[in-house]
Design an enzyme around this catalytic site. Structure first.
Site, PDB file in Angstrom:
ATOM      1  N   GLU A  75      70.641  66.155  35.053  1.00  0.00           N
ATOM      2  CA  GLU A  75      69.828  67.353  35.100  1.00  0.00           C
ATOM      3  C   GLU A  75      70.633  68.419  34.358  1.00  0.00           C
ATOM      4  O   GLU A  75      71.758  68.739  34.756  1.00  0.00           O
ATOM      5  CB  GLU A  75      69.570  67.745  36.563  1.00  0.00           C
ATOM      6  N   TYR A  88      61.617  67.619  43.059  1.00  0.00           N
ATOM      7  CA  TYR A  88      62.894  68.248  43.406  1.00  0.00           C
ATOM      8  C   TYR A  88      62.673  68.964  44.737  1.00  0.00           C
ATOM      9  O   TYR A  88      62.126  70.061  44.787  1.00  0.00           O
ATOM     10  CB  TYR A  88      63.271  69.236  42.303  1.00  0.00           C
ATOM     11  N   ASP A  95      69.496  81.091  40.872  1.00  0.00           N
ATOM     12  CA  ASP A  95      70.823  80.503  40.993  1.00  0.00           C
ATOM     13  C   ASP A  95      71.829  81.382  41.712  1.00  0.00           C
ATOM     14  O   ASP A  95      71.856  82.598  41.538  1.00  0.00           O
ATOM     15  CB  ASP A  95      71.351  80.143  39.601  1.00  0.00           C
TER      16      ASP A  95
END
Lengths: 398, 269
Positions: free
Chosen positions: B50, B176, B61
């Site tokens: 990934e 995911y 993030d």
């Protein structure tokens, strides 16, 4: 689940957020729709706005500023609102909304500190916990507001990533919310970001234009020719524009920060110099490079130091209902000084951009022209910045 | 294309192994080292890759991956160079499944079709756009289909059933699964999804389920196996070695050791 209100203004807006925030934003939309239809909510808000925040704010005709010109410059005095800026309007509303949704904490981002201060005061009043994300660079240049927030019990979270200004504070606030949405409301401070924020903020800032429109008809006997406001994200501008949108004779003008000049790399003129991109949860004009990396904006005024702009402004530009121009640091500082000298009013550096453009218009006009300038905030927070600049002589007094 | 993913998930199922999928940012800390790091991940037996294209404003993030993005951008790694890295990796490793994880603006600014086409010709198999939720995804899905790239979506714990069904109807490489609210990072450990949630997903799709966000230890891999998941994704726990160590040799050695341990755990019962 799908949004109930169209999240787009023409090609702009939308909801570009990680999937995890979708149910959260849709809950917020639902709560907003229910609240604005609830007479009890509106009553509570309007009592707070009048008895706590000091609405309506006056519309002041300048006595000396436009002397020797046929222009009449009226100032919408959001600088007199409790908290020192227009931000208080929608913060009180969103804080009530958050309580209604059962949230106990508020997250906010701030640039100049005005939205942070407004959020801190609303949270103190309504017993909500408050954490304000603020760029480290802004903490330095807006220290009086940092102290105000702390006095009112807010926790300041310094943001050192990226350019350490408003854009990074926005990212940081979002990241906080992704992990804390169960008990926290993100009280976004401008008419930007993912749906439903641009609509929520416009509706809760609409009162600026609603009052100004009534006041100008009463005081001048007619509608204005121009309404001028500064735009960073665009909340004070959309707030004063909203109720004039249907009055086609009224020219609406947004003033972007030209910093050191729109042809340099140091400005924040997203609508003039940017291109459509996806940032901060929305599709809107943004300063970016050819790969789509977001560029750092620049302005002497922290509240306008943002590389993008709310989606509705981009739409109003496209359909030619509003016009977007810019004013440089130098022009804004000259306007800041001039308003202090001529009228005894110290405007925020943000609002000084709008005033700078109004002065240009006034100089050029040949027949009576009624201009309303939104003085979105007061300049007390900026006096040290301006003093430093004037003493260093880096910007000449106009 | 799901082909490479299909092959790897079939093989893993047959061997009763979970997939270990490391995430790194392309060009972190610089072009050269990044290339070697990615090859090391493959050499140590990771099951798929990934890879992120560095972005100035990585909203989803945590601090470790934010730093990775900034390090790469500081070395002026651009989108084209990222695709060059992938091309080089693909040339040496024809079978490894390669997924991209990007932020929408990088795709939008390049142009959706152009971006997916560039991705395809460099050897990418799947693309996840972190800030495009399913109801904004249509133009991205159209480009993905056109260029034979499999989409990947994040499934957060609070997802509503309609969105889940809509995602399940796409030919995704995998799902995911976001283990918990919050941004990426090992500071906050993953929470295993509730059994009924996994069963609900499995009742409408056979797409493999990979768990990410706060997955950093071999123990968590064993837990994921017990929870009937198909694999895990670890990003920050790999990338932190790039932050901690200065020399390329130390970075590669520590990452290799870590990946080996994690991969080994996927084989345990």
């Amino acid at each position: 689940m799908l949004p109930l209100i169209n999240p787009y203004f023409g090609d702009y807006g939308g909801m570009f957020v990680p999937q995890i925030l979708m149910p959260v934003l849709l809950d917020l939309e639902q709560a907003f729709i229910e609240a604005v239809e609830d007479p009890a909510f509106n009553q509570e808000l309007s009592t707070l706005l009048s008895e706590y925040a000091g609405r309506p704010t006056p519309l002041t005709l300048c006595k000396n500023l436009a002397e020797n010109t046929p222009a009449k410059i009226y100032l919408k005095r959001e600088d007199l609102l409790h908290g020192g800026a227009h931000k208080t309007n929608q913060v009180l509303a969103q804080a009530l909304l958050a309580k209604r949704m059962g949230k106990t904490s508020i997250i906010a981002e701030t640039g100049a500190g005005q939205h942070g201060v407004a959020t801190a005061l609303a949270c103190a009043l309504l017993n909500l916990k408050c954490r304000v994300h603020m760029g480290a660079k802004d903490i330095e240049r807006q220290s009086p507001n940092v102290f105000r927030m702390k006095l009112m019990g807010a926790e300041i979270i310094p943001v050192t990533s990226g350019s350490a200004t408003l854009k990074d504070a926005c990212n940081s606030a979002f990241r906080d919310w992704i992990g804390s949405y169960e008990d926290s409301h993100y009280l976004l401070g401008t008419a930007a970001g993912p749906h439903p924020y641009p609509i929520i903020v416009r509706e809760f800032q609409r009162i600026i234009g609603k009052e100004a429109r009534e006041q100008i008809i009463k005081q001048a006997g007619r509608l204005p020719d121009q309404v001028i406001a500064c735009v960073g994200g665009g909340s004070n501008a959309i707030g004063i524009f909203a109720d004039f949108l249907a009055d086609k004779s009224v020219q609406l003008i947004g003033v972007e920060p030209a910093g050191l000049g729109v042809d340099t790399n140091h400005h924040g003129a997203a609508i003039m110099k940017g291109s459509t991109g996806i940032m901060f949860g929305m599709k809107a004009p943004v300063l970016q490079n050819s790969d789509g990396q977001i560029l750092e904006s620049y302005s002497v005024s922290a509240g306008l130091d943002f590389p993008s702009i709310g989606p509705e402004h981009a739409y109003l530009r496209d359909i030619k209902r509003a016009e977007y121009v810019s004013a440089t640091d130098k022009e804004a500082i000259a306007a800041f000084q001039l308003l202090a000298e001529k009228e005894g009013i110290i405007p925020a550096l943000e609002s000084s951009h709008a005033l700078a453009y109004a002065l240009k218009v006034a100089k050029k006009c040949t027949a009576e022209t009624i201009i309303i300038v939104n003085i979105s905030g007061r300049g007390d927070k900026d006096i040290f910045t301006v003093q430093k600049i004037l003493e260093s002589g880096s910007i000449q007094h106009a | 294309m799901r082909n490479r993913y299909d092959e790897v998930f079939q093989r893993l199922k047959h061997n009763n192994e979970l997939a270990f999928v490391p995430f790194v940012t392309l060009g972190d800390p610089n072009y050269e080292t990044s290339l070697h790091i990615i090859q090391a991940l493959i050499d140590e037996g990771c099951d798929a890759l990934e890879l992120g294209i560095p972005f100035s404003d990585p909203l989803a993030d945590g601090p470790v991956i934010q730093q990775a993005n900034l390090r790469a951008l500081k070395h002026h790694v651009n989108t084209q160079q990222c695709f060059h890295i992938i091309e080089s990796i693909r040339a040496l490793n024809p079978n490894i499944a390669i997924g991209l994880l990007v932020y929408a603006n990088l795709v939008f600014k390049t142009g959706l079709d152009q971006f997916y086409q560039m991705a395809k010709s460099s050897g990418v198999d799947s693309i996840l756009v972190a800030d495009v939720p399913i109801h904004e995804a249509e133009p991205y899905l159209n480009s993905a289909n056109k260029h034979h790239i499999a989409p990947v979506f994040m499934i957060p714990p609070n997802i509503d059933f309609t969105s889940l069904e809509k995602i399940a109807s796409q030919q995704c490489a995998y799902f995911y699964l976001m283990s918990r609210p919050g941004v990426t990072g090992a500071e906050l450990a993953a929470t295993m999804p509730k059994q009924e949630f996994i069963e609900k997903i499995k009742s409408i799709t056979t797409t493999p389920l990979l768990l990410g966000f706060g997955v950093s230890t071999p123990t968590q891999i064993l837990e994921a196996k017990q929870a009937q998941l198909d694999g895990v994704i670890s990003g920050s726990s790999v990338i932190k070695y790039i932050d901690v160590f200065q020399s390329k040799a130390e970075i590669i050695e520590s990452i290799s050791y870590y990946v080996r341990q994690m991969k080994q755990a996927t084989r345990q019962n």
